[in-house]
Motif scaffolding. Structure first.
Motif, PDB file in Angstrom:
ATOM      1  N   ASP A 275       0.650  -1.379  -0.031  1.00 14.30           N
ATOM      2  CA  ASP A 275       0.026   0.540   0.092  1.00 14.30           C
ATOM      3  C   ASP A 275       1.027   1.203  -0.005  1.00 14.30           C
ATOM      4  OD1 ASP A 275       0.967  -0.984   1.910  1.00 14.30           O
ATOM      5  OD2 ASP A 275      -0.618  -0.260   3.790  1.00 14.30           O
ATOM      6  N   HIS A 276       2.533   1.261  -0.743  1.00 16.19           N
ATOM      7  CA  HIS A 276       2.910   2.804  -0.684  1.00 16.19           C
ATOM      8  C   HIS A 276       2.555   3.130  -1.606  1.00 16.19           C
ATOM      9  CE1 HIS A 276       6.745   4.657  -1.685  1.00 16.19           C
ATOM     10  NE2 HIS A 276       6.495   4.550   0.401  1.00 16.19           N
ATOM     11  N   LEU A 330      19.432  -0.370  -7.785  1.00 16.54           N
ATOM     12  CA  LEU A 330      18.852  -1.807  -7.573  1.00 16.54           C
ATOM     13  C   LEU A 330      17.111  -1.925  -7.497  1.00 16.54           C
ATOM     14  CD1 LEU A 330      20.210  -0.585  -3.926  1.00 16.54           C
ATOM     15  CD2 LEU A 330      20.863  -2.857  -4.922  1.00 16.54           C
ATOM     16  N   PRO A 331      16.905  -3.057  -8.091  1.00 17.68           N
ATOM     17  CA  PRO A 331      15.022  -3.302  -8.697  1.00 17.68           C
ATOM     18  C   PRO A 331      14.622  -2.710  -7.148  1.00 17.68           C
ATOM     19  CG  PRO A 331      16.378  -5.555  -8.408  1.00 17.68           C
ATOM     20  CD  PRO A 331      17.226  -4.370  -8.219  1.00 17.68           C
ATOM     21  N   VAL A 332      13.457  -2.189  -7.474  1.00 13.01           N
ATOM     22  CA  VAL A 332      12.046  -2.011  -6.627  1.00 13.01           C
ATOM     23  C   VAL A 332      11.058  -2.961  -6.456  1.00 13.01           C
ATOM     24  CG1 VAL A 332      10.961  -0.518  -6.060  1.00 13.01           C
ATOM     25  CG2 VAL A 332      12.725   0.395  -7.170  1.00 13.01           C
ATOM     26  N   TYR A 333      10.899  -3.935  -5.883  1.00 13.69           N
ATOM     27  CA  TYR A 333       9.940  -4.237  -5.895  1.00 13.69           C
ATOM     28  C   TYR A 333       8.931  -4.415  -4.809  1.00 13.69           C
ATOM     29  CZ  TYR A 333      12.923  -8.422  -7.847  1.00 13.69           C
ATOM     30  OH  TYR A 333      13.477  -9.587  -8.216  1.00 13.69           O
ATOM     31  N   VAL A 334       7.742  -4.472  -4.899  1.00 21.41           N
ATOM     32  CA  VAL A 334       6.793  -4.638  -3.842  1.00 21.41           C
ATOM     33  C   VAL A 334       6.584  -5.948  -2.957  1.00 21.41           C
ATOM     34  CG1 VAL A 334       4.365  -4.883  -3.736  1.00 21.41           C
ATOM     35  CG2 VAL A 334       5.329  -3.035  -5.276  1.00 21.41           C
ATOM     36  N   ALA A 335       6.620  -5.494  -2.089  1.00 22.07           N
ATOM     37  CA  ALA A 335       7.085  -7.217  -1.246  1.00 22.07           C
ATOM     38  C   ALA A 335       5.794  -7.291   0.209  1.00 22.07           C
ATOM     39  CB  ALA A 335       8.972  -7.592  -0.923  1.00 22.07           C
ATOM     40  N   ASN A 336       5.602  -8.230   0.071  1.00 25.22           N
ATOM     41  CA  ASN A 336       4.211  -8.858   1.219  1.00 25.22           C
ATOM     42  C   ASN A 336       4.900  -8.749   2.319  1.00 25.22           C
ATOM     43  OD1 ASN A 336       5.750 -10.771   1.326  1.00 25.22           O
ATOM     44  ND2 ASN A 336       3.963 -12.318   0.836  1.00 25.22           N
ATOM     45  N   PHE A 337       5.799  -8.969   2.955  1.00 28.88           N
ATOM     46  CA  PHE A 337       6.687  -8.667   4.059  1.00 28.88           C
ATOM     47  C   PHE A 337       6.857  -7.092   4.583  1.00 28.88           C
ATOM     48  CE2 PHE A 337      11.170  -8.577   3.357  1.00 28.88           C
ATOM     49  CZ  PHE A 337      11.089  -8.459   1.978  1.00 28.88           C
ATOM     50  N   ILE A 338       6.910  -5.954   3.826  1.00 33.98           N
ATOM     51  CA  ILE A 338       6.774  -4.787   4.084  1.00 33.98           C
ATOM     52  C   ILE A 338       5.410  -4.198   5.180  1.00 33.98           C
ATOM     53  CG2 ILE A 338       7.876  -2.602   4.049  1.00 33.98           C
ATOM     54  CD1 ILE A 338       9.908  -4.999   3.148  1.00 33.98           C
ATOM     55  N   LEU A 339       5.638  -3.281   5.643  1.00 33.46           N
ATOM     56  CA  LEU A 339       5.068  -2.810   6.967  1.00 33.46           C
ATOM     57  C   LEU A 339       4.412  -1.211   6.182  1.00 33.46           C
ATOM     58  CD1 LEU A 339       4.599  -4.496  10.446  1.00 33.46           C
ATOM     59  CD2 LEU A 339       3.831  -5.088   8.459  1.00 33.46           C
ATOM     60  N   MET A 340       4.053  -1.244   5.791  1.00 31.97           N
ATOM     61  CA  MET A 340       3.713   0.455   5.525  1.00 31.97           C
ATOM     62  C   MET A 340       3.030   1.280   6.809  1.00 31.97           C
ATOM     63  SD  MET A 340       3.109   2.292   2.684  1.00 31.97           S
ATOM     64  CE  MET A 340       3.589   4.302   3.157  1.00 31.97           C
ATOM     65  N   GLU A 341       3.326   0.873   8.078  1.00 24.31           N
ATOM     66  CA  GLU A 341       2.983   1.353   9.330  1.00 24.31           C
ATOM     67  C   GLU A 341       4.419   1.319  10.459  1.00 24.31           C
ATOM     68  OE1 GLU A 341      -0.732  -0.648   7.818  1.00 24.31           O
ATOM     69  OE2 GLU A 341       1.391  -1.213   8.556  1.00 24.31           O
ATOM     70  N   TYR A 342       4.825   0.900   9.696  1.00 28.67           N
ATOM     71  CA  TYR A 342       6.430   1.321   9.872  1.00 28.67           C
ATOM     72  C   TYR A 342       7.138   1.499   8.994  1.00 28.67           C
ATOM     73  CZ  TYR A 342      10.390   0.151  13.880  1.00 28.67           C
ATOM     74  OH  TYR A 342      11.302   0.616  14.006  1.00 28.67           O
ATOM     75  N   SER A 456       5.950  14.717   8.035  1.00 28.75           N
ATOM     76  CA  SER A 456       6.937  13.488   7.945  1.00 28.75           C
ATOM     77  C   SER A 456       5.919  12.315   8.729  1.00 28.75           C
ATOM     78  CB  SER A 456       7.863  14.066   9.049  1.00 28.75           C
ATOM     79  OG  SER A 456       8.222  12.094   9.726  1.00 28.75           O
ATOM     80  N   PRO A 457       6.443  11.123   8.450  1.00 27.36           N
ATOM     81  CA  PRO A 457       5.374  10.080   8.546  1.00 27.36           C
ATOM     82  C   PRO A 457       5.809   9.920  10.051  1.00 27.36           C
ATOM     83  CG  PRO A 457       7.161   9.662   7.339  1.00 27.36           C
ATOM     84  CD  PRO A 457       7.172  10.363   7.170  1.00 27.36           C
ATOM     85  N   PHE A 458       6.655  10.543  10.684  1.00 26.76           N
ATOM     86  CA  PHE A 458       7.830  10.084  11.484  1.00 26.76           C
ATOM     87  C   PHE A 458       7.231  10.501  12.899  1.00 26.76           C
ATOM     88  CE2 PHE A 458      10.998   7.971   8.977  1.00 26.76           C
ATOM     89  CZ  PHE A 458      10.733   6.824   9.424  1.00 26.76           C
ATOM     90  N   GLN A 459       7.091  10.072  13.864  1.00 22.68           N
ATOM     91  CA  GLN A 459       7.015  10.659  15.533  1.00 22.68           C
ATOM     92  C   GLN A 459       8.083  11.426  16.206  1.00 22.68           C
ATOM     93  OE1 GLN A 459       4.942   7.656  15.653  1.00 22.68           O
ATOM     94  NE2 GLN A 459       3.292   8.540  14.523  1.00 22.68           N
ATOM     95  N   GLY A 460       8.865  10.718  16.042  1.00 21.38           N
ATOM     96  CA  GLY A 460      10.526  10.892  16.405  1.00 21.38           C
ATOM     97  C   GLY A 460      10.988  12.538  15.991  1.00 21.38           C
ATOM     98  N   GLU A 461      12.478  12.807  16.760  1.00 21.00           N
ATOM     99  CA  GLU A 461      12.789  14.004  16.592  1.00 21.00           C
ATOM    100  C   GLU A 461      14.333  13.310  15.509  1.00 21.00           C
ATOM    101  OE1 GLU A 461      15.553  11.639  19.687  1.00 21.00           O
ATOM    102  OE2 GLU A 461      13.223  11.106  19.214  1.00 21.00           O
ATOM    103  N   GLY A 462      14.771  14.580  14.425  1.00 20.10           N
ATOM    104  CA  GLY A 462      14.754  14.642  13.324  1.00 20.10           C
ATOM    105  C   GLY A 462      13.826  14.500  11.849  1.00 20.10           C
TER     106      GLY A 462
END
Length: 926
Positions: A275-276, A330-342, A456-462
């Motif tokens: 879902d990226h 590098l080739p870009v894949y869509v992969a089922n083990f990548i989580l959009m949430e993280y 940003s998708p991040f809640q962290g610093e930076g």
RNA sequence: GCGGGCGUGGCGGAAUGGUAGACGCAAAGGACUUAAAAUCCUUCGGAUGGAAACGUCCGUGCCGGUUCGAGUCCGGCCGCCCGCACCA
């Protein structure tokens, strides 16, 4: 004097217990005043869900808390020990659906029934502070805090994925989804995107993690579980430029998160979540890819499928440029083990040093290059086949990194990339920003100028710096990332706290004005149709907009019940305040809770939410501290053997008769004699029917017996096995204490303390004060099973002393026995309060033992004049020496070397060394 | 897979690095009783010596280590339990 039990009637527990409970109640001795000048102590047990009946787990939990409360009271504290009801939640709605009872009626009837049961346990609770979270007098304040949090920027509304049951028209929690189907309807669960309310707990990730260190009276286990749950990881956000020739229009780069920038030269591919946005963009021009993405989403629903799913990918045809070598793509894949949430929902894959990536390349033939060589391995021959290496080592095959340690390489790569700049993205073209515009679904809040959209998708610093750069942006940015997500509190349910929000077509999302609170749940609802009754209520839902007075609709979602339990401990400090959730003075004085006691199952969610909520309440001025629970204790479960009939039905222990022992132990159905299978020992549960009803136990043996048994045998943090023998043992001891007390009560003793004590009297006094010392120490440390053992020991010693006494004991001995009796009663009072009152009265006291001070230890009596030391030769025990307590080392050595066993063992030689550990042991090294 | 915890009699379990098995349960024998229940007394890790008093040896999942001394501390196995889990 001999024991003459025929003169003492048996202790009639039930009659005595109700009598004392009534008296305590009439005298109001457990009510706590906020202006009590004594030092404050707050002991709290996790409040129950009003299911209708208490179970043995409650008996154990609340007895422990009650022991602490009674002990602290006797130690001179003003003790706050309240009780309430975690009264919102699904079971009430289920009852409404299944049995046509209104959730409110059902809940309040259950509360009444359970309160009666709790009262029969003799708990020293301040019932004047009772709260029920389903009562508007409670949840109105919760609504107020929701609005306060909203104003403070701690609440937001965004889209998120939920498990949706299309038959029941409701959202399901993960645990309600079984094999991809709704637990009630059996319908295939769908993933739906809903706009929901969130508490921004992730704003506090860093703080919640750091503060765990200060919670030194929490179990390490719980702190570790929370630490893992918050899941801090330090890494690097890296921008990979995309090869323009291969990209769908508009996409220029791919941003990934990695904790292993050192392995960049081992990269073999890139992968993004199904879902990226880049996957979505690529799928738009590639139907096969679109099909693959759909398949991933289907599999995604069931937990089991996720566990067993094979790594699968689809090459998008897009190529990404390596950030350290413009000529390397590098080739870009869509992969089922990548989580959009993280992270960013995208990774670079280094197969040699990550098992998932290795599985992936081995399937698609992308190969691997090891870049970290383990110690003692030859870099020239080191290869990876199907086990990735994630240990330490030296960098290889990595150009300028070769020879470095992993840490050095991480630092070097980070430094290079964060000082390398690339042209900024065209506005609105960043995949990151695009994702937020399309997916985040954030809705502006009227009257809230303090929640700017986050770039940003991040809640962290930076993250901020990277996204905000105006001219040139660095290729990489150091990033601290947390696993902890924001807390979604929307529930599409009736029986919960209404979210005080109004939706207006003109004004958008409008908070209910504080003066209009509470938003009360309507009573006239029905559960004839699936879905949330609030949503189809004819009138409740329709209101005027507080801003423009135009037609508007109420928010029909209610709050997660974890919200209710995230601040009840604060409400107890002043439940009478009608205008605010807390009276800050009272909350600040009583809190944090000195000792919180409950089940380990709440180690993460309830305790983490409460820690967040307390900080949020601090920020909004409801109290002035951050941590709600200074001391935490997690008690074990009550478990019981299970029984099953030949036809496979579980049988309740109450209907089972056990015969025989060990090998020949058999169970049969009491009514018919049918043989039953004895199963494993498991947590008491309705489904296995291995439950023992506290009411039955209290009826048969009394509350004190049940309380005593729940504290004996097992350490409190461990599971305790409920057995009939165990209860009977406790019951016998109750009777034995009663007889013992009766014997002591009959002894005529002088009123004044004798000046001198005989040896016989001293033995009793020493036993009493030693027990007092041990029990005090063990209660303070919540080691209740040891308290029980020490009280048994003391009772045994006292029985022996009485057994050996003359018919008319000397005054000093009689006085010592009375002293011991008084101490004994006060020692077991926290555990068996009714029996203690009965004994105390029988002893002739006019006061209530519940209001008596804890006895004072006479320290002199704890030390013996002589001490017997075990004597070891080379670590093996060979005898004892008895010496004066203050005997010097030389004196002890001499005595030891004179022992026959030592002389024999030394065989004429002199010892190499004699180790004397004062008051402990002597070891002769031959 | 990762992280954490725990392995001690027939059972639940005690034991600040210092006498392993406190205390309870179960069991066995005895006393009281017409009998039962209740209560009281005795025994209760294994092997072995002794008439007895009392000894000796072994023993805390397995293998090693540190120490005068290890159930306890360290390393490696085995087993069980719990938490998290495609977290980049």
């Amino acid at each position: 004097m001999t024991a003459d039990s025929s003169k003492t009637e048996r202790y009639a527990a039930r009659a005595a217990e109700t009598r004392w409970q009534k008296l305590w109640d009439e005298q109001g001795i457990y009510a706590t005043k906020n202006d009590d000048p004594r030092p404050k102590y707050y002991v709290l047990e996790m409040f129950p869900y009003p299911s209708g009946r208490i179970h043995m787990g409650h008996v154990r939990n609340y007895t422990m808390g009650d022991v602490v409360a009674r002990f602290k009271r006797a130690m001179g504290h003003a003790v706050l020990h309240p009780m309430g009801w975690d009264a919102f939640g699904m079971p009430a709605e289920n009852a409404a659906i299944d049995r046509k009872v209104h959730p409110k009626e059902w809940t309040y009837a259950n509360i009444a029934a359970m309160k009666k049961q709790l009262q029969s346990m003799g708990l020293s609770l301040d019932w004047a502070r009772e709260v029920a979270t389903c009562d508007p007098s409670y949840y109105r304040h919760q609504q107020k805090m929701f609005l306060d949090f909203l104003k403070a920027g701690l609440v937001e509304r965004k889209q998120s994925k939920v498990n949706w049951d299309p038959v029941d028209n409701t959202v399901l929690a993960n645990e309600q989804v079984i094999d991809g189907r709704g637990w009630r309807s059996g319908a295939l669960v769908e993933q739906r995107e809903l706009i929901q309310w969130f508490f921004k707990i992730s704003d506090y990730s860093k703080e919640l993690l750091k503060a765990l260190d200060g919670l030194d009276r929490w179990p390490d286990k719980v702190r570790l579980m929370q630490k893992n749950w918050i899941g801090k990881s330090e890494g690097l956000l890296v921008r990979f430029m995309l090869d323009a020739a291969t990209v769908p229009s508009g996409e220029t780069e791919l941003e990934i998160f990695t904790t292993r920038p050192d392995t960049l030269f081992g990269a073999k591919f890139m992968a993004v979540a199904p879902d990226h946005p880049l996957a979505t963009a690529a799928a738009a021009r590639n139907p096969k890819l679109a099909e693959f993405i759909e398949e991933c989403k289907r599999i995604g629903t069931s937990q089991e499928a996720i566990d067993t799913a094979e790594k699968m990918g689809f090459d998008t045809g897009i190529r990404a440029v390596h950030p350290l070598d413009p000529n390397w793509t590098l080739p870009v894949y869509v992969a089922n083990f990548i989580l959009m949430e993280y992270g960013t929902g995208a990774i670079f894959g280094c197969p040699a040093h990550d098992q998932r990536d290795l599985d992936f390349v081995n399937k698609y033939g992308l190969g691997n290059t090891p870049v970290v060589c383990p110690p003692n391995q030859d870099p020239a021959t080191f290869v990876i086949t199907d086990t990735a290496y994630d240990g330490d080592g030296k960098m290889i095959n990595s150009r300028f990194l070769d020879g470095m340690s992993i840490d050095q390489a991480k630092e070097e790569v980070s430094k290079r990339l964060e000082t390398t700049f690339l042209p900024p993205l065209e506005k609105g073209r960043s995949p990151v920003e695009a994702r937020h515009a399309s997916e985040d679904g954030r809705v502006g809040i009227i009257g809230d100028d303090r929640s700017p959209p986050r770039p940003s998708p991040f809640q962290g610093e930076g993250a901020q710096a990277l996204a905000q750069s105006s001219n040139n942006a660095p290729v990489a940015q150091r990033q601290v990332n947390y696993r902890l997500r924001d807390w979604g509190i929307s529930r599409q349910r009736y029986w919960g706290c209404p979210i005080p929000i109004i939706h207006c077509d003109k004004c958008g999302v409008v908070p209910v004005p504080a003066s209009d609170l509470p938003v009360v749940l309507p009573d006239d609802i029905n559960f004839d149709k699936p879905g949330n009754p609030l949503d189809r209520h004819p009138t409740w839902k329709n209101v005027k907009c507080p801003q423009c007075s135009g037609a508007a609709r109420r928010e029909t979602d209610t709050m997660d019940t974890f919200v209710d339990s995230s601040w009840y401990f604060a409400r107890f400090t002043d439940p009478w305040n009608e205008t605010s959730p807390t009276t800050p003075k009272a909350a600040n004085e009583w809190l944090p809770v000195d000792q919180y006691i409950g089940g380990i199952e709440h180690a993460i969610l309830h305790l983490l939410y409460s820690r967040f909520f307390t900080r949020a309440m601090h920020r909004t001025g409801h109290l002035n501290f951050d941590e709600p629970f200074a001391g935490l204790f997690t008690q074990g479960m009550v478990v019981h053997e299970t029984y099953k009939s030949k036809s496979g039905d579980w049988i309740e222990p109450a209907n089972v008769t056990i015969e025989g022992m060990g090998e020949t132990r058999r169970a049969k159905l009491t009514s018919t004699g049918e043989a039953l299978d004895i199963g494993s020992i498991e947590k008491m549960s309705k489904s296995k029917k291995n439950v023992v009803d506290p009411d039955d136990i209290i009826e048969a043996y009394g509350a004190d017996t049940a309380r005593w048994f729940m504290l004996s045998d097992s350490p409190p943090e461990r599971d305790v096995i409920w057995t009939e023998e165990g209860v009977q043992g406790a019951w016998r001891f109750v009777q034995r204490l009663w007889r013992l007390n009766g014997e002591i009560a009959r002894i005529a003793a002088p009123a004044t303390r004798p000046a001198e004590f005989s040896e016989q009297a001293l033995v009793v006094r020493k036993a009493a004060h030693r027990a007092l010392n041990n029990v005090s120490d063990d209660i303070a440390r919540l080691r209740f099973n040891r308290c029980v053992a020490h009280i048994y020991e003391f009772a045994n010693a006292l029985s022996d002393a009485i057994g050996s006494a003359e018919t008319a004991p000397s005054p000093d001995f009689a006085w010592a026995l009375r002293e011991a009796g008084d101490i004994l009663v006060r020692l077991f009072h926290p555990m068996m309060p009714h029996l203690a009152e009965e004994c105390w009265a029988a002893m002739g006291h006019k006061t209530l033992v519940a209001t008596e001070a804890w006895p004072q230890v006479e320290a002199d009596l704890l030390v013996e004049n002589t001490v017997t030391l075990p004597v070891q030769v080379n670590g093996k025990k060979r005898g004892d020496v008895t010496v004066a307590r203050e005997a010097g080392e030389a004196e002890i050595k001499a005595a030891v070397l004179a022992l026959d066993a030592v002389i024999k063992a030394l065989d004429g030689k002199s010892p190499k060394k004699v180790i004397v550990v004062p008051q402990r042991i002597v070891n002769v090294v031959a």
